[in-house]
Design a protein around this motif. Structure first.
Motif, PDB file in Angstrom:
ATOM      1  N   LEU A 268     -10.742   5.598 -17.756  1.00 26.51           N
ATOM      2  CA  LEU A 268     -10.349   4.815 -16.579  1.00 26.51           C
ATOM      3  C   LEU A 268     -10.253   5.722 -15.353  1.00 26.51           C
ATOM      4  O   LEU A 268     -10.812   5.423 -14.303  1.00 26.51           O
ATOM      5  N   PHE A 269      -9.545   6.845 -15.503  1.00 29.13           N
ATOM      6  CA  PHE A 269      -9.498   7.835 -14.428  1.00 29.13           C
ATOM      7  C   PHE A 269     -10.026   9.162 -14.970  1.00 29.13           C
ATOM      8  O   PHE A 269      -9.769   9.520 -16.116  1.00 29.13           O
ATOM      9  N   ALA A 270     -10.746   9.888 -14.101  1.00 29.76           N
ATOM     10  CA  ALA A 270     -11.359  11.152 -14.534  1.00 29.76           C
ATOM     11  C   ALA A 270     -10.285  12.180 -14.883  1.00 29.76           C
ATOM     12  O   ALA A 270     -10.438  12.964 -15.823  1.00 29.76           O
TER      13      ALA A 270
ATOM     14  N   LEU B 146     -10.575  -6.883 -17.069  1.00 28.82           N
ATOM     15  CA  LEU B 146     -11.888  -6.828 -17.731  1.00 28.82           C
ATOM     16  C   LEU B 146     -12.178  -5.426 -18.275  1.00 28.82           C
ATOM     17  O   LEU B 146     -12.718  -5.275 -19.364  1.00 28.82           O
ATOM     18  N   LEU B 147     -11.822  -4.419 -17.479  1.00 30.67           N
ATOM     19  CA  LEU B 147     -12.059  -3.041 -17.930  1.00 30.67           C
ATOM     20  C   LEU B 147     -11.334  -2.783 -19.243  1.00 30.67           C
ATOM     21  O   LEU B 147     -11.890  -2.207 -20.182  1.00 30.67           O
ATOM     22  N   GLN B 148     -10.066  -3.259 -19.300  1.00 30.70           N
ATOM     23  CA  GLN B 148      -9.241  -3.013 -20.485  1.00 30.70           C
ATOM     24  C   GLN B 148      -9.687  -3.883 -21.656  1.00 30.70           C
ATOM     25  O   GLN B 148      -9.435  -3.554 -22.808  1.00 30.70           O
ATOM     26  N   ALA B 149     -10.331  -5.015 -21.329  1.00 32.05           N
ATOM     27  CA  ALA B 149     -10.647  -5.982 -22.386  1.00 32.05           C
ATOM     28  C   ALA B 149     -11.981  -5.710 -23.068  1.00 32.05           C
ATOM     29  O   ALA B 149     -12.569  -6.604 -23.646  1.00 32.05           O
ATOM     30  N   GLY B 150     -12.516  -4.510 -22.975  1.00 29.50           N
ATOM     31  CA  GLY B 150     -13.737  -4.229 -23.738  1.00 29.50           C
ATOM     32  C   GLY B 150     -14.754  -3.373 -23.007  1.00 29.50           C
ATOM     33  O   GLY B 150     -15.548  -2.679 -23.643  1.00 29.50           O
ATOM     34  N   VAL B 151     -14.763  -3.412 -21.675  1.00 22.91           N
ATOM     35  CA  VAL B 151     -15.796  -2.663 -20.941  1.00 22.91           C
ATOM     36  C   VAL B 151     -15.649  -1.152 -21.175  1.00 22.91           C
ATOM     37  O   VAL B 151     -16.634  -0.459 -21.417  1.00 22.91           O
ATOM     38  N   LEU B 152     -14.411  -0.679 -21.153  1.00 22.08           N
ATOM     39  CA  LEU B 152     -14.208   0.765 -21.389  1.00 22.08           C
ATOM     40  C   LEU B 152     -14.596   1.150 -22.810  1.00 22.08           C
ATOM     41  O   LEU B 152     -15.228   2.183 -23.038  1.00 22.08           O
ATOM     42  N   GLN B 153     -14.261   0.286 -23.763  1.00 20.23           N
ATOM     43  CA  GLN B 153     -14.575   0.584 -25.166  1.00 20.23           C
ATOM     44  C   GLN B 153     -16.087   0.621 -25.396  1.00 20.23           C
ATOM     45  O   GLN B 153     -16.577   1.361 -26.244  1.00 20.23           O
ATOM     46  N   ALA B 154     -16.815  -0.197 -24.636  1.00 18.81           N
ATOM     47  CA  ALA B 154     -18.273  -0.265 -24.835  1.00 18.81           C
ATOM     48  C   ALA B 154     -18.995   0.901 -24.162  1.00 18.81           C
ATOM     49  O   ALA B 154     -20.194   1.092 -24.364  1.00 18.81           O
ATOM     50  N   LEU B 155     -18.253   1.681 -23.385  1.00 18.03           N
ATOM     51  CA  LEU B 155     -18.915   2.708 -22.569  1.00 18.03           C
ATOM     52  C   LEU B 155     -19.587   3.836 -23.358  1.00 18.03           C
ATOM     53  O   LEU B 155     -20.723   4.197 -23.038  1.00 18.03           O
TER      54      LEU B 155
END
Ligand code: PMP
Length: 454
Positions: free
Chosen positions: A270-272, A341-350
């Motif tokens: 989420l943050f660098a 949305l980021l927390q709901a799967g987008v970060l995990q899919a990265l």
């Protein structure tokens, strides 16, 4: 007011002054007029589709016309579009502050809103300066900043003062305050003439020496964590950021982390700063904060900094800075939806997407004019060179980066270079199929544009 495409094209040519755009050359070409979008595709007035390969200038996260984000804006429109944050609160900006504090590195508990990346950094610079005048043991001589070679932090005069890109900044030198400049971590063309394989990140030693030498007058060090963006996607070696934090802490200098480009999942987290367990004194956020929907920025800081600004009004400790649209409710509402949305799967899919991009880039690395490839998460730069062994650059007037991007645009991929560095920075939500298409088109364009040089 209805208007035909021809009218719009002529009004654009006659009236719109485009940012960072050589206008004489622009006027000689047919403009690209975007009318609509869906997913990661932008659509022009002729109905031609383009993959948004640089996330609409590094800000788009989930694609365009995302139902959840559209809904968040529409629902907020039914409440209020804008009310001031000067001495007054609004519902979405309050909720967003709470959410940002929960998600940010621990200890960053205060959120100061503004409108874009430039103002997020400008706020941090001014706060750091004022902090040293008003903290428990005031040190008013701490007025200067240290920044890296090639730094880019935005276009206000404060940001330009800490910036160091000749073609953007040097003209304004007479208007700027002086900044202490440290060598950057440009390993491909090391400012200290070393090789990454054998160096001990010696540029950090140079930075440390400068901080030691100037600590009495330094208010803060400003960095772009993990990747310098506008400098040409210059990736930092692992451990660099953490070391900068140690050095600044040891020398009592504040640390400003400009995550305007790298925040909100761009580098894989989420943050660098989280990748190196770093808690800066200021965290500057913009671009991806609203998923690329609306201009909104935030500068997060600590209780320690915040407390220095407390006192009776007549004591004059107030932070006298703010913009009309600061904390705009529409922006804050869509930012909340973006974070969800980021927390709901987008970060995990990265991670899978990051590896997929890496494989494509590795293939490109074999091409004759590809000198170096630098990637952090879903953010990459491909540096083109005339001669791989000597790393000789193309003459700037050939505008090779621009040529490659023009060829890509003709094949339905929108890219924008940084000189001869091709930036690849698609929305985080890009599908595998579109990412493959983007990279295949780019590969072909690199081959095609290189042909006359072989
Ligand atoms: N800081 C960094 C690291 C950036 O990359 C940018 C913009 N590319 C800015 C600040 C300025 O942001 P804005 O264009 O939103 O003012």
């Amino acid at each position: 007011m209805d208007a035909s495409r021809e009218q719009l094209e002529s009004w654009d040519r006659d009236h719109v002054w485009h940012p960072f755009t050589p206008m004489q050359a622009y006027a000689a070409e047919k403009p690209l007029l975007i009318e609509r979008a869906h997913g990661c595709l932008l659509v022009d007035m002729d109905g031609r589709e383009y993959i948004d390969g640089v996330s609409s200038l590094w800000c788009n996260v989930h694609g365009h016309r995302v139902p959840e984000l559209d809904l968040a804006v529409r629902a907020q429109l039914d409440q209020v579009a804008h009310s001031t944050l000067l001495g007054c609160a609004n519902v979405p900006a309050t909720k967003l502050a709470r959410r940002l504090v929960e998600l940010a590195p621990p200890g960053l508990t205060r959120v100061f809103y503004s409108d874009d990346g430039a103002t997020a950094v400008e706020v941090a610079l001014k706060m750091a300066f004022q902090y040293w005048r008003q903290c428990r043991k005031p040190q008013p001589q701490k007025t200067r900043f240290l920044a890296l070679q090639g730094a880019y932090h935005g276009d206000t005069l404060g940001d330009v003062s800490v910036g160091d890109l000749a073609r953007f900044h040097h003209l304004f030198a007479p208007l700027l305050f002086p900044t202490v400049r440290a060598p950057n971590h440009y390993c491909y063309r090391c400012p200290l003439g070393l090789q990454r394989a054998s160096c001990r990140i010696d540029c950090l030693e140079a930075l440390e020496d400068l901080v030691r030498e100037h600590h009495e007058t330094l208010a803060a060090v400003v960095v772009e964590p993990l990747m310098q963006g506008a400098a040409g996607m210059i990736a930092a070696p692992a451990g660099y950021l953490q070391r900068v934090r140690q050095i600044t802490r040891a020398q009592q200098v504040l640390l400003i982390a400009d995550e305007v480009a790298v925040g909100f999942g761009r580098t894989g987290t989420l943050f660098a700063c989280a990748q190196e367990d770093v808690v800066p004194d200021f965290l500057c956020l913009a671009k991806g904060l609203t998923g690329g929907y609306l201009p909104l920025a935030a500068t997060l800081t600590t209780e320690e900094v915040f407390r220095a600004f407390l006192g009776r009004p007549e004591e004059g400790r107030t932070f006298c800075h703010g913009h009309t649209y600061t904390g705009n409710p529409l922006g804050a509402a869509v930012a909340l939806a973006n974070l969800e949305l980021l927390q709901a799967g987008v970060l995990q899919a990265l991670p899978a997407k990051v590896s997929r991009l890496r494989e494509h880039l590795e293939r490109m690395a074999g091409l004759p004019m590809v000198g170096d490839i630098r990637q952090q998460g879903l953010m990459a730069g491909i540096e083109l060179v005339c001669d791989k062994s000597s790393k000789r650059a193309f003459p700037p007037e050939q505008r090779l980066g621009a040529q490659v991007c023009r060829a890509a645009r003709e094949r339905g991929v929108l890219l924008r270079p940084l000189g001869d560095v091709i930036v690849v920075m698609p929305p985080l939500a890009i599908t595998d199929a579109l990412l493959d298409r983007l990279c295949d088109v780019l590969y072909n364009c690199l081959q095609e544009v290189a042909l006359p040089f072989e």
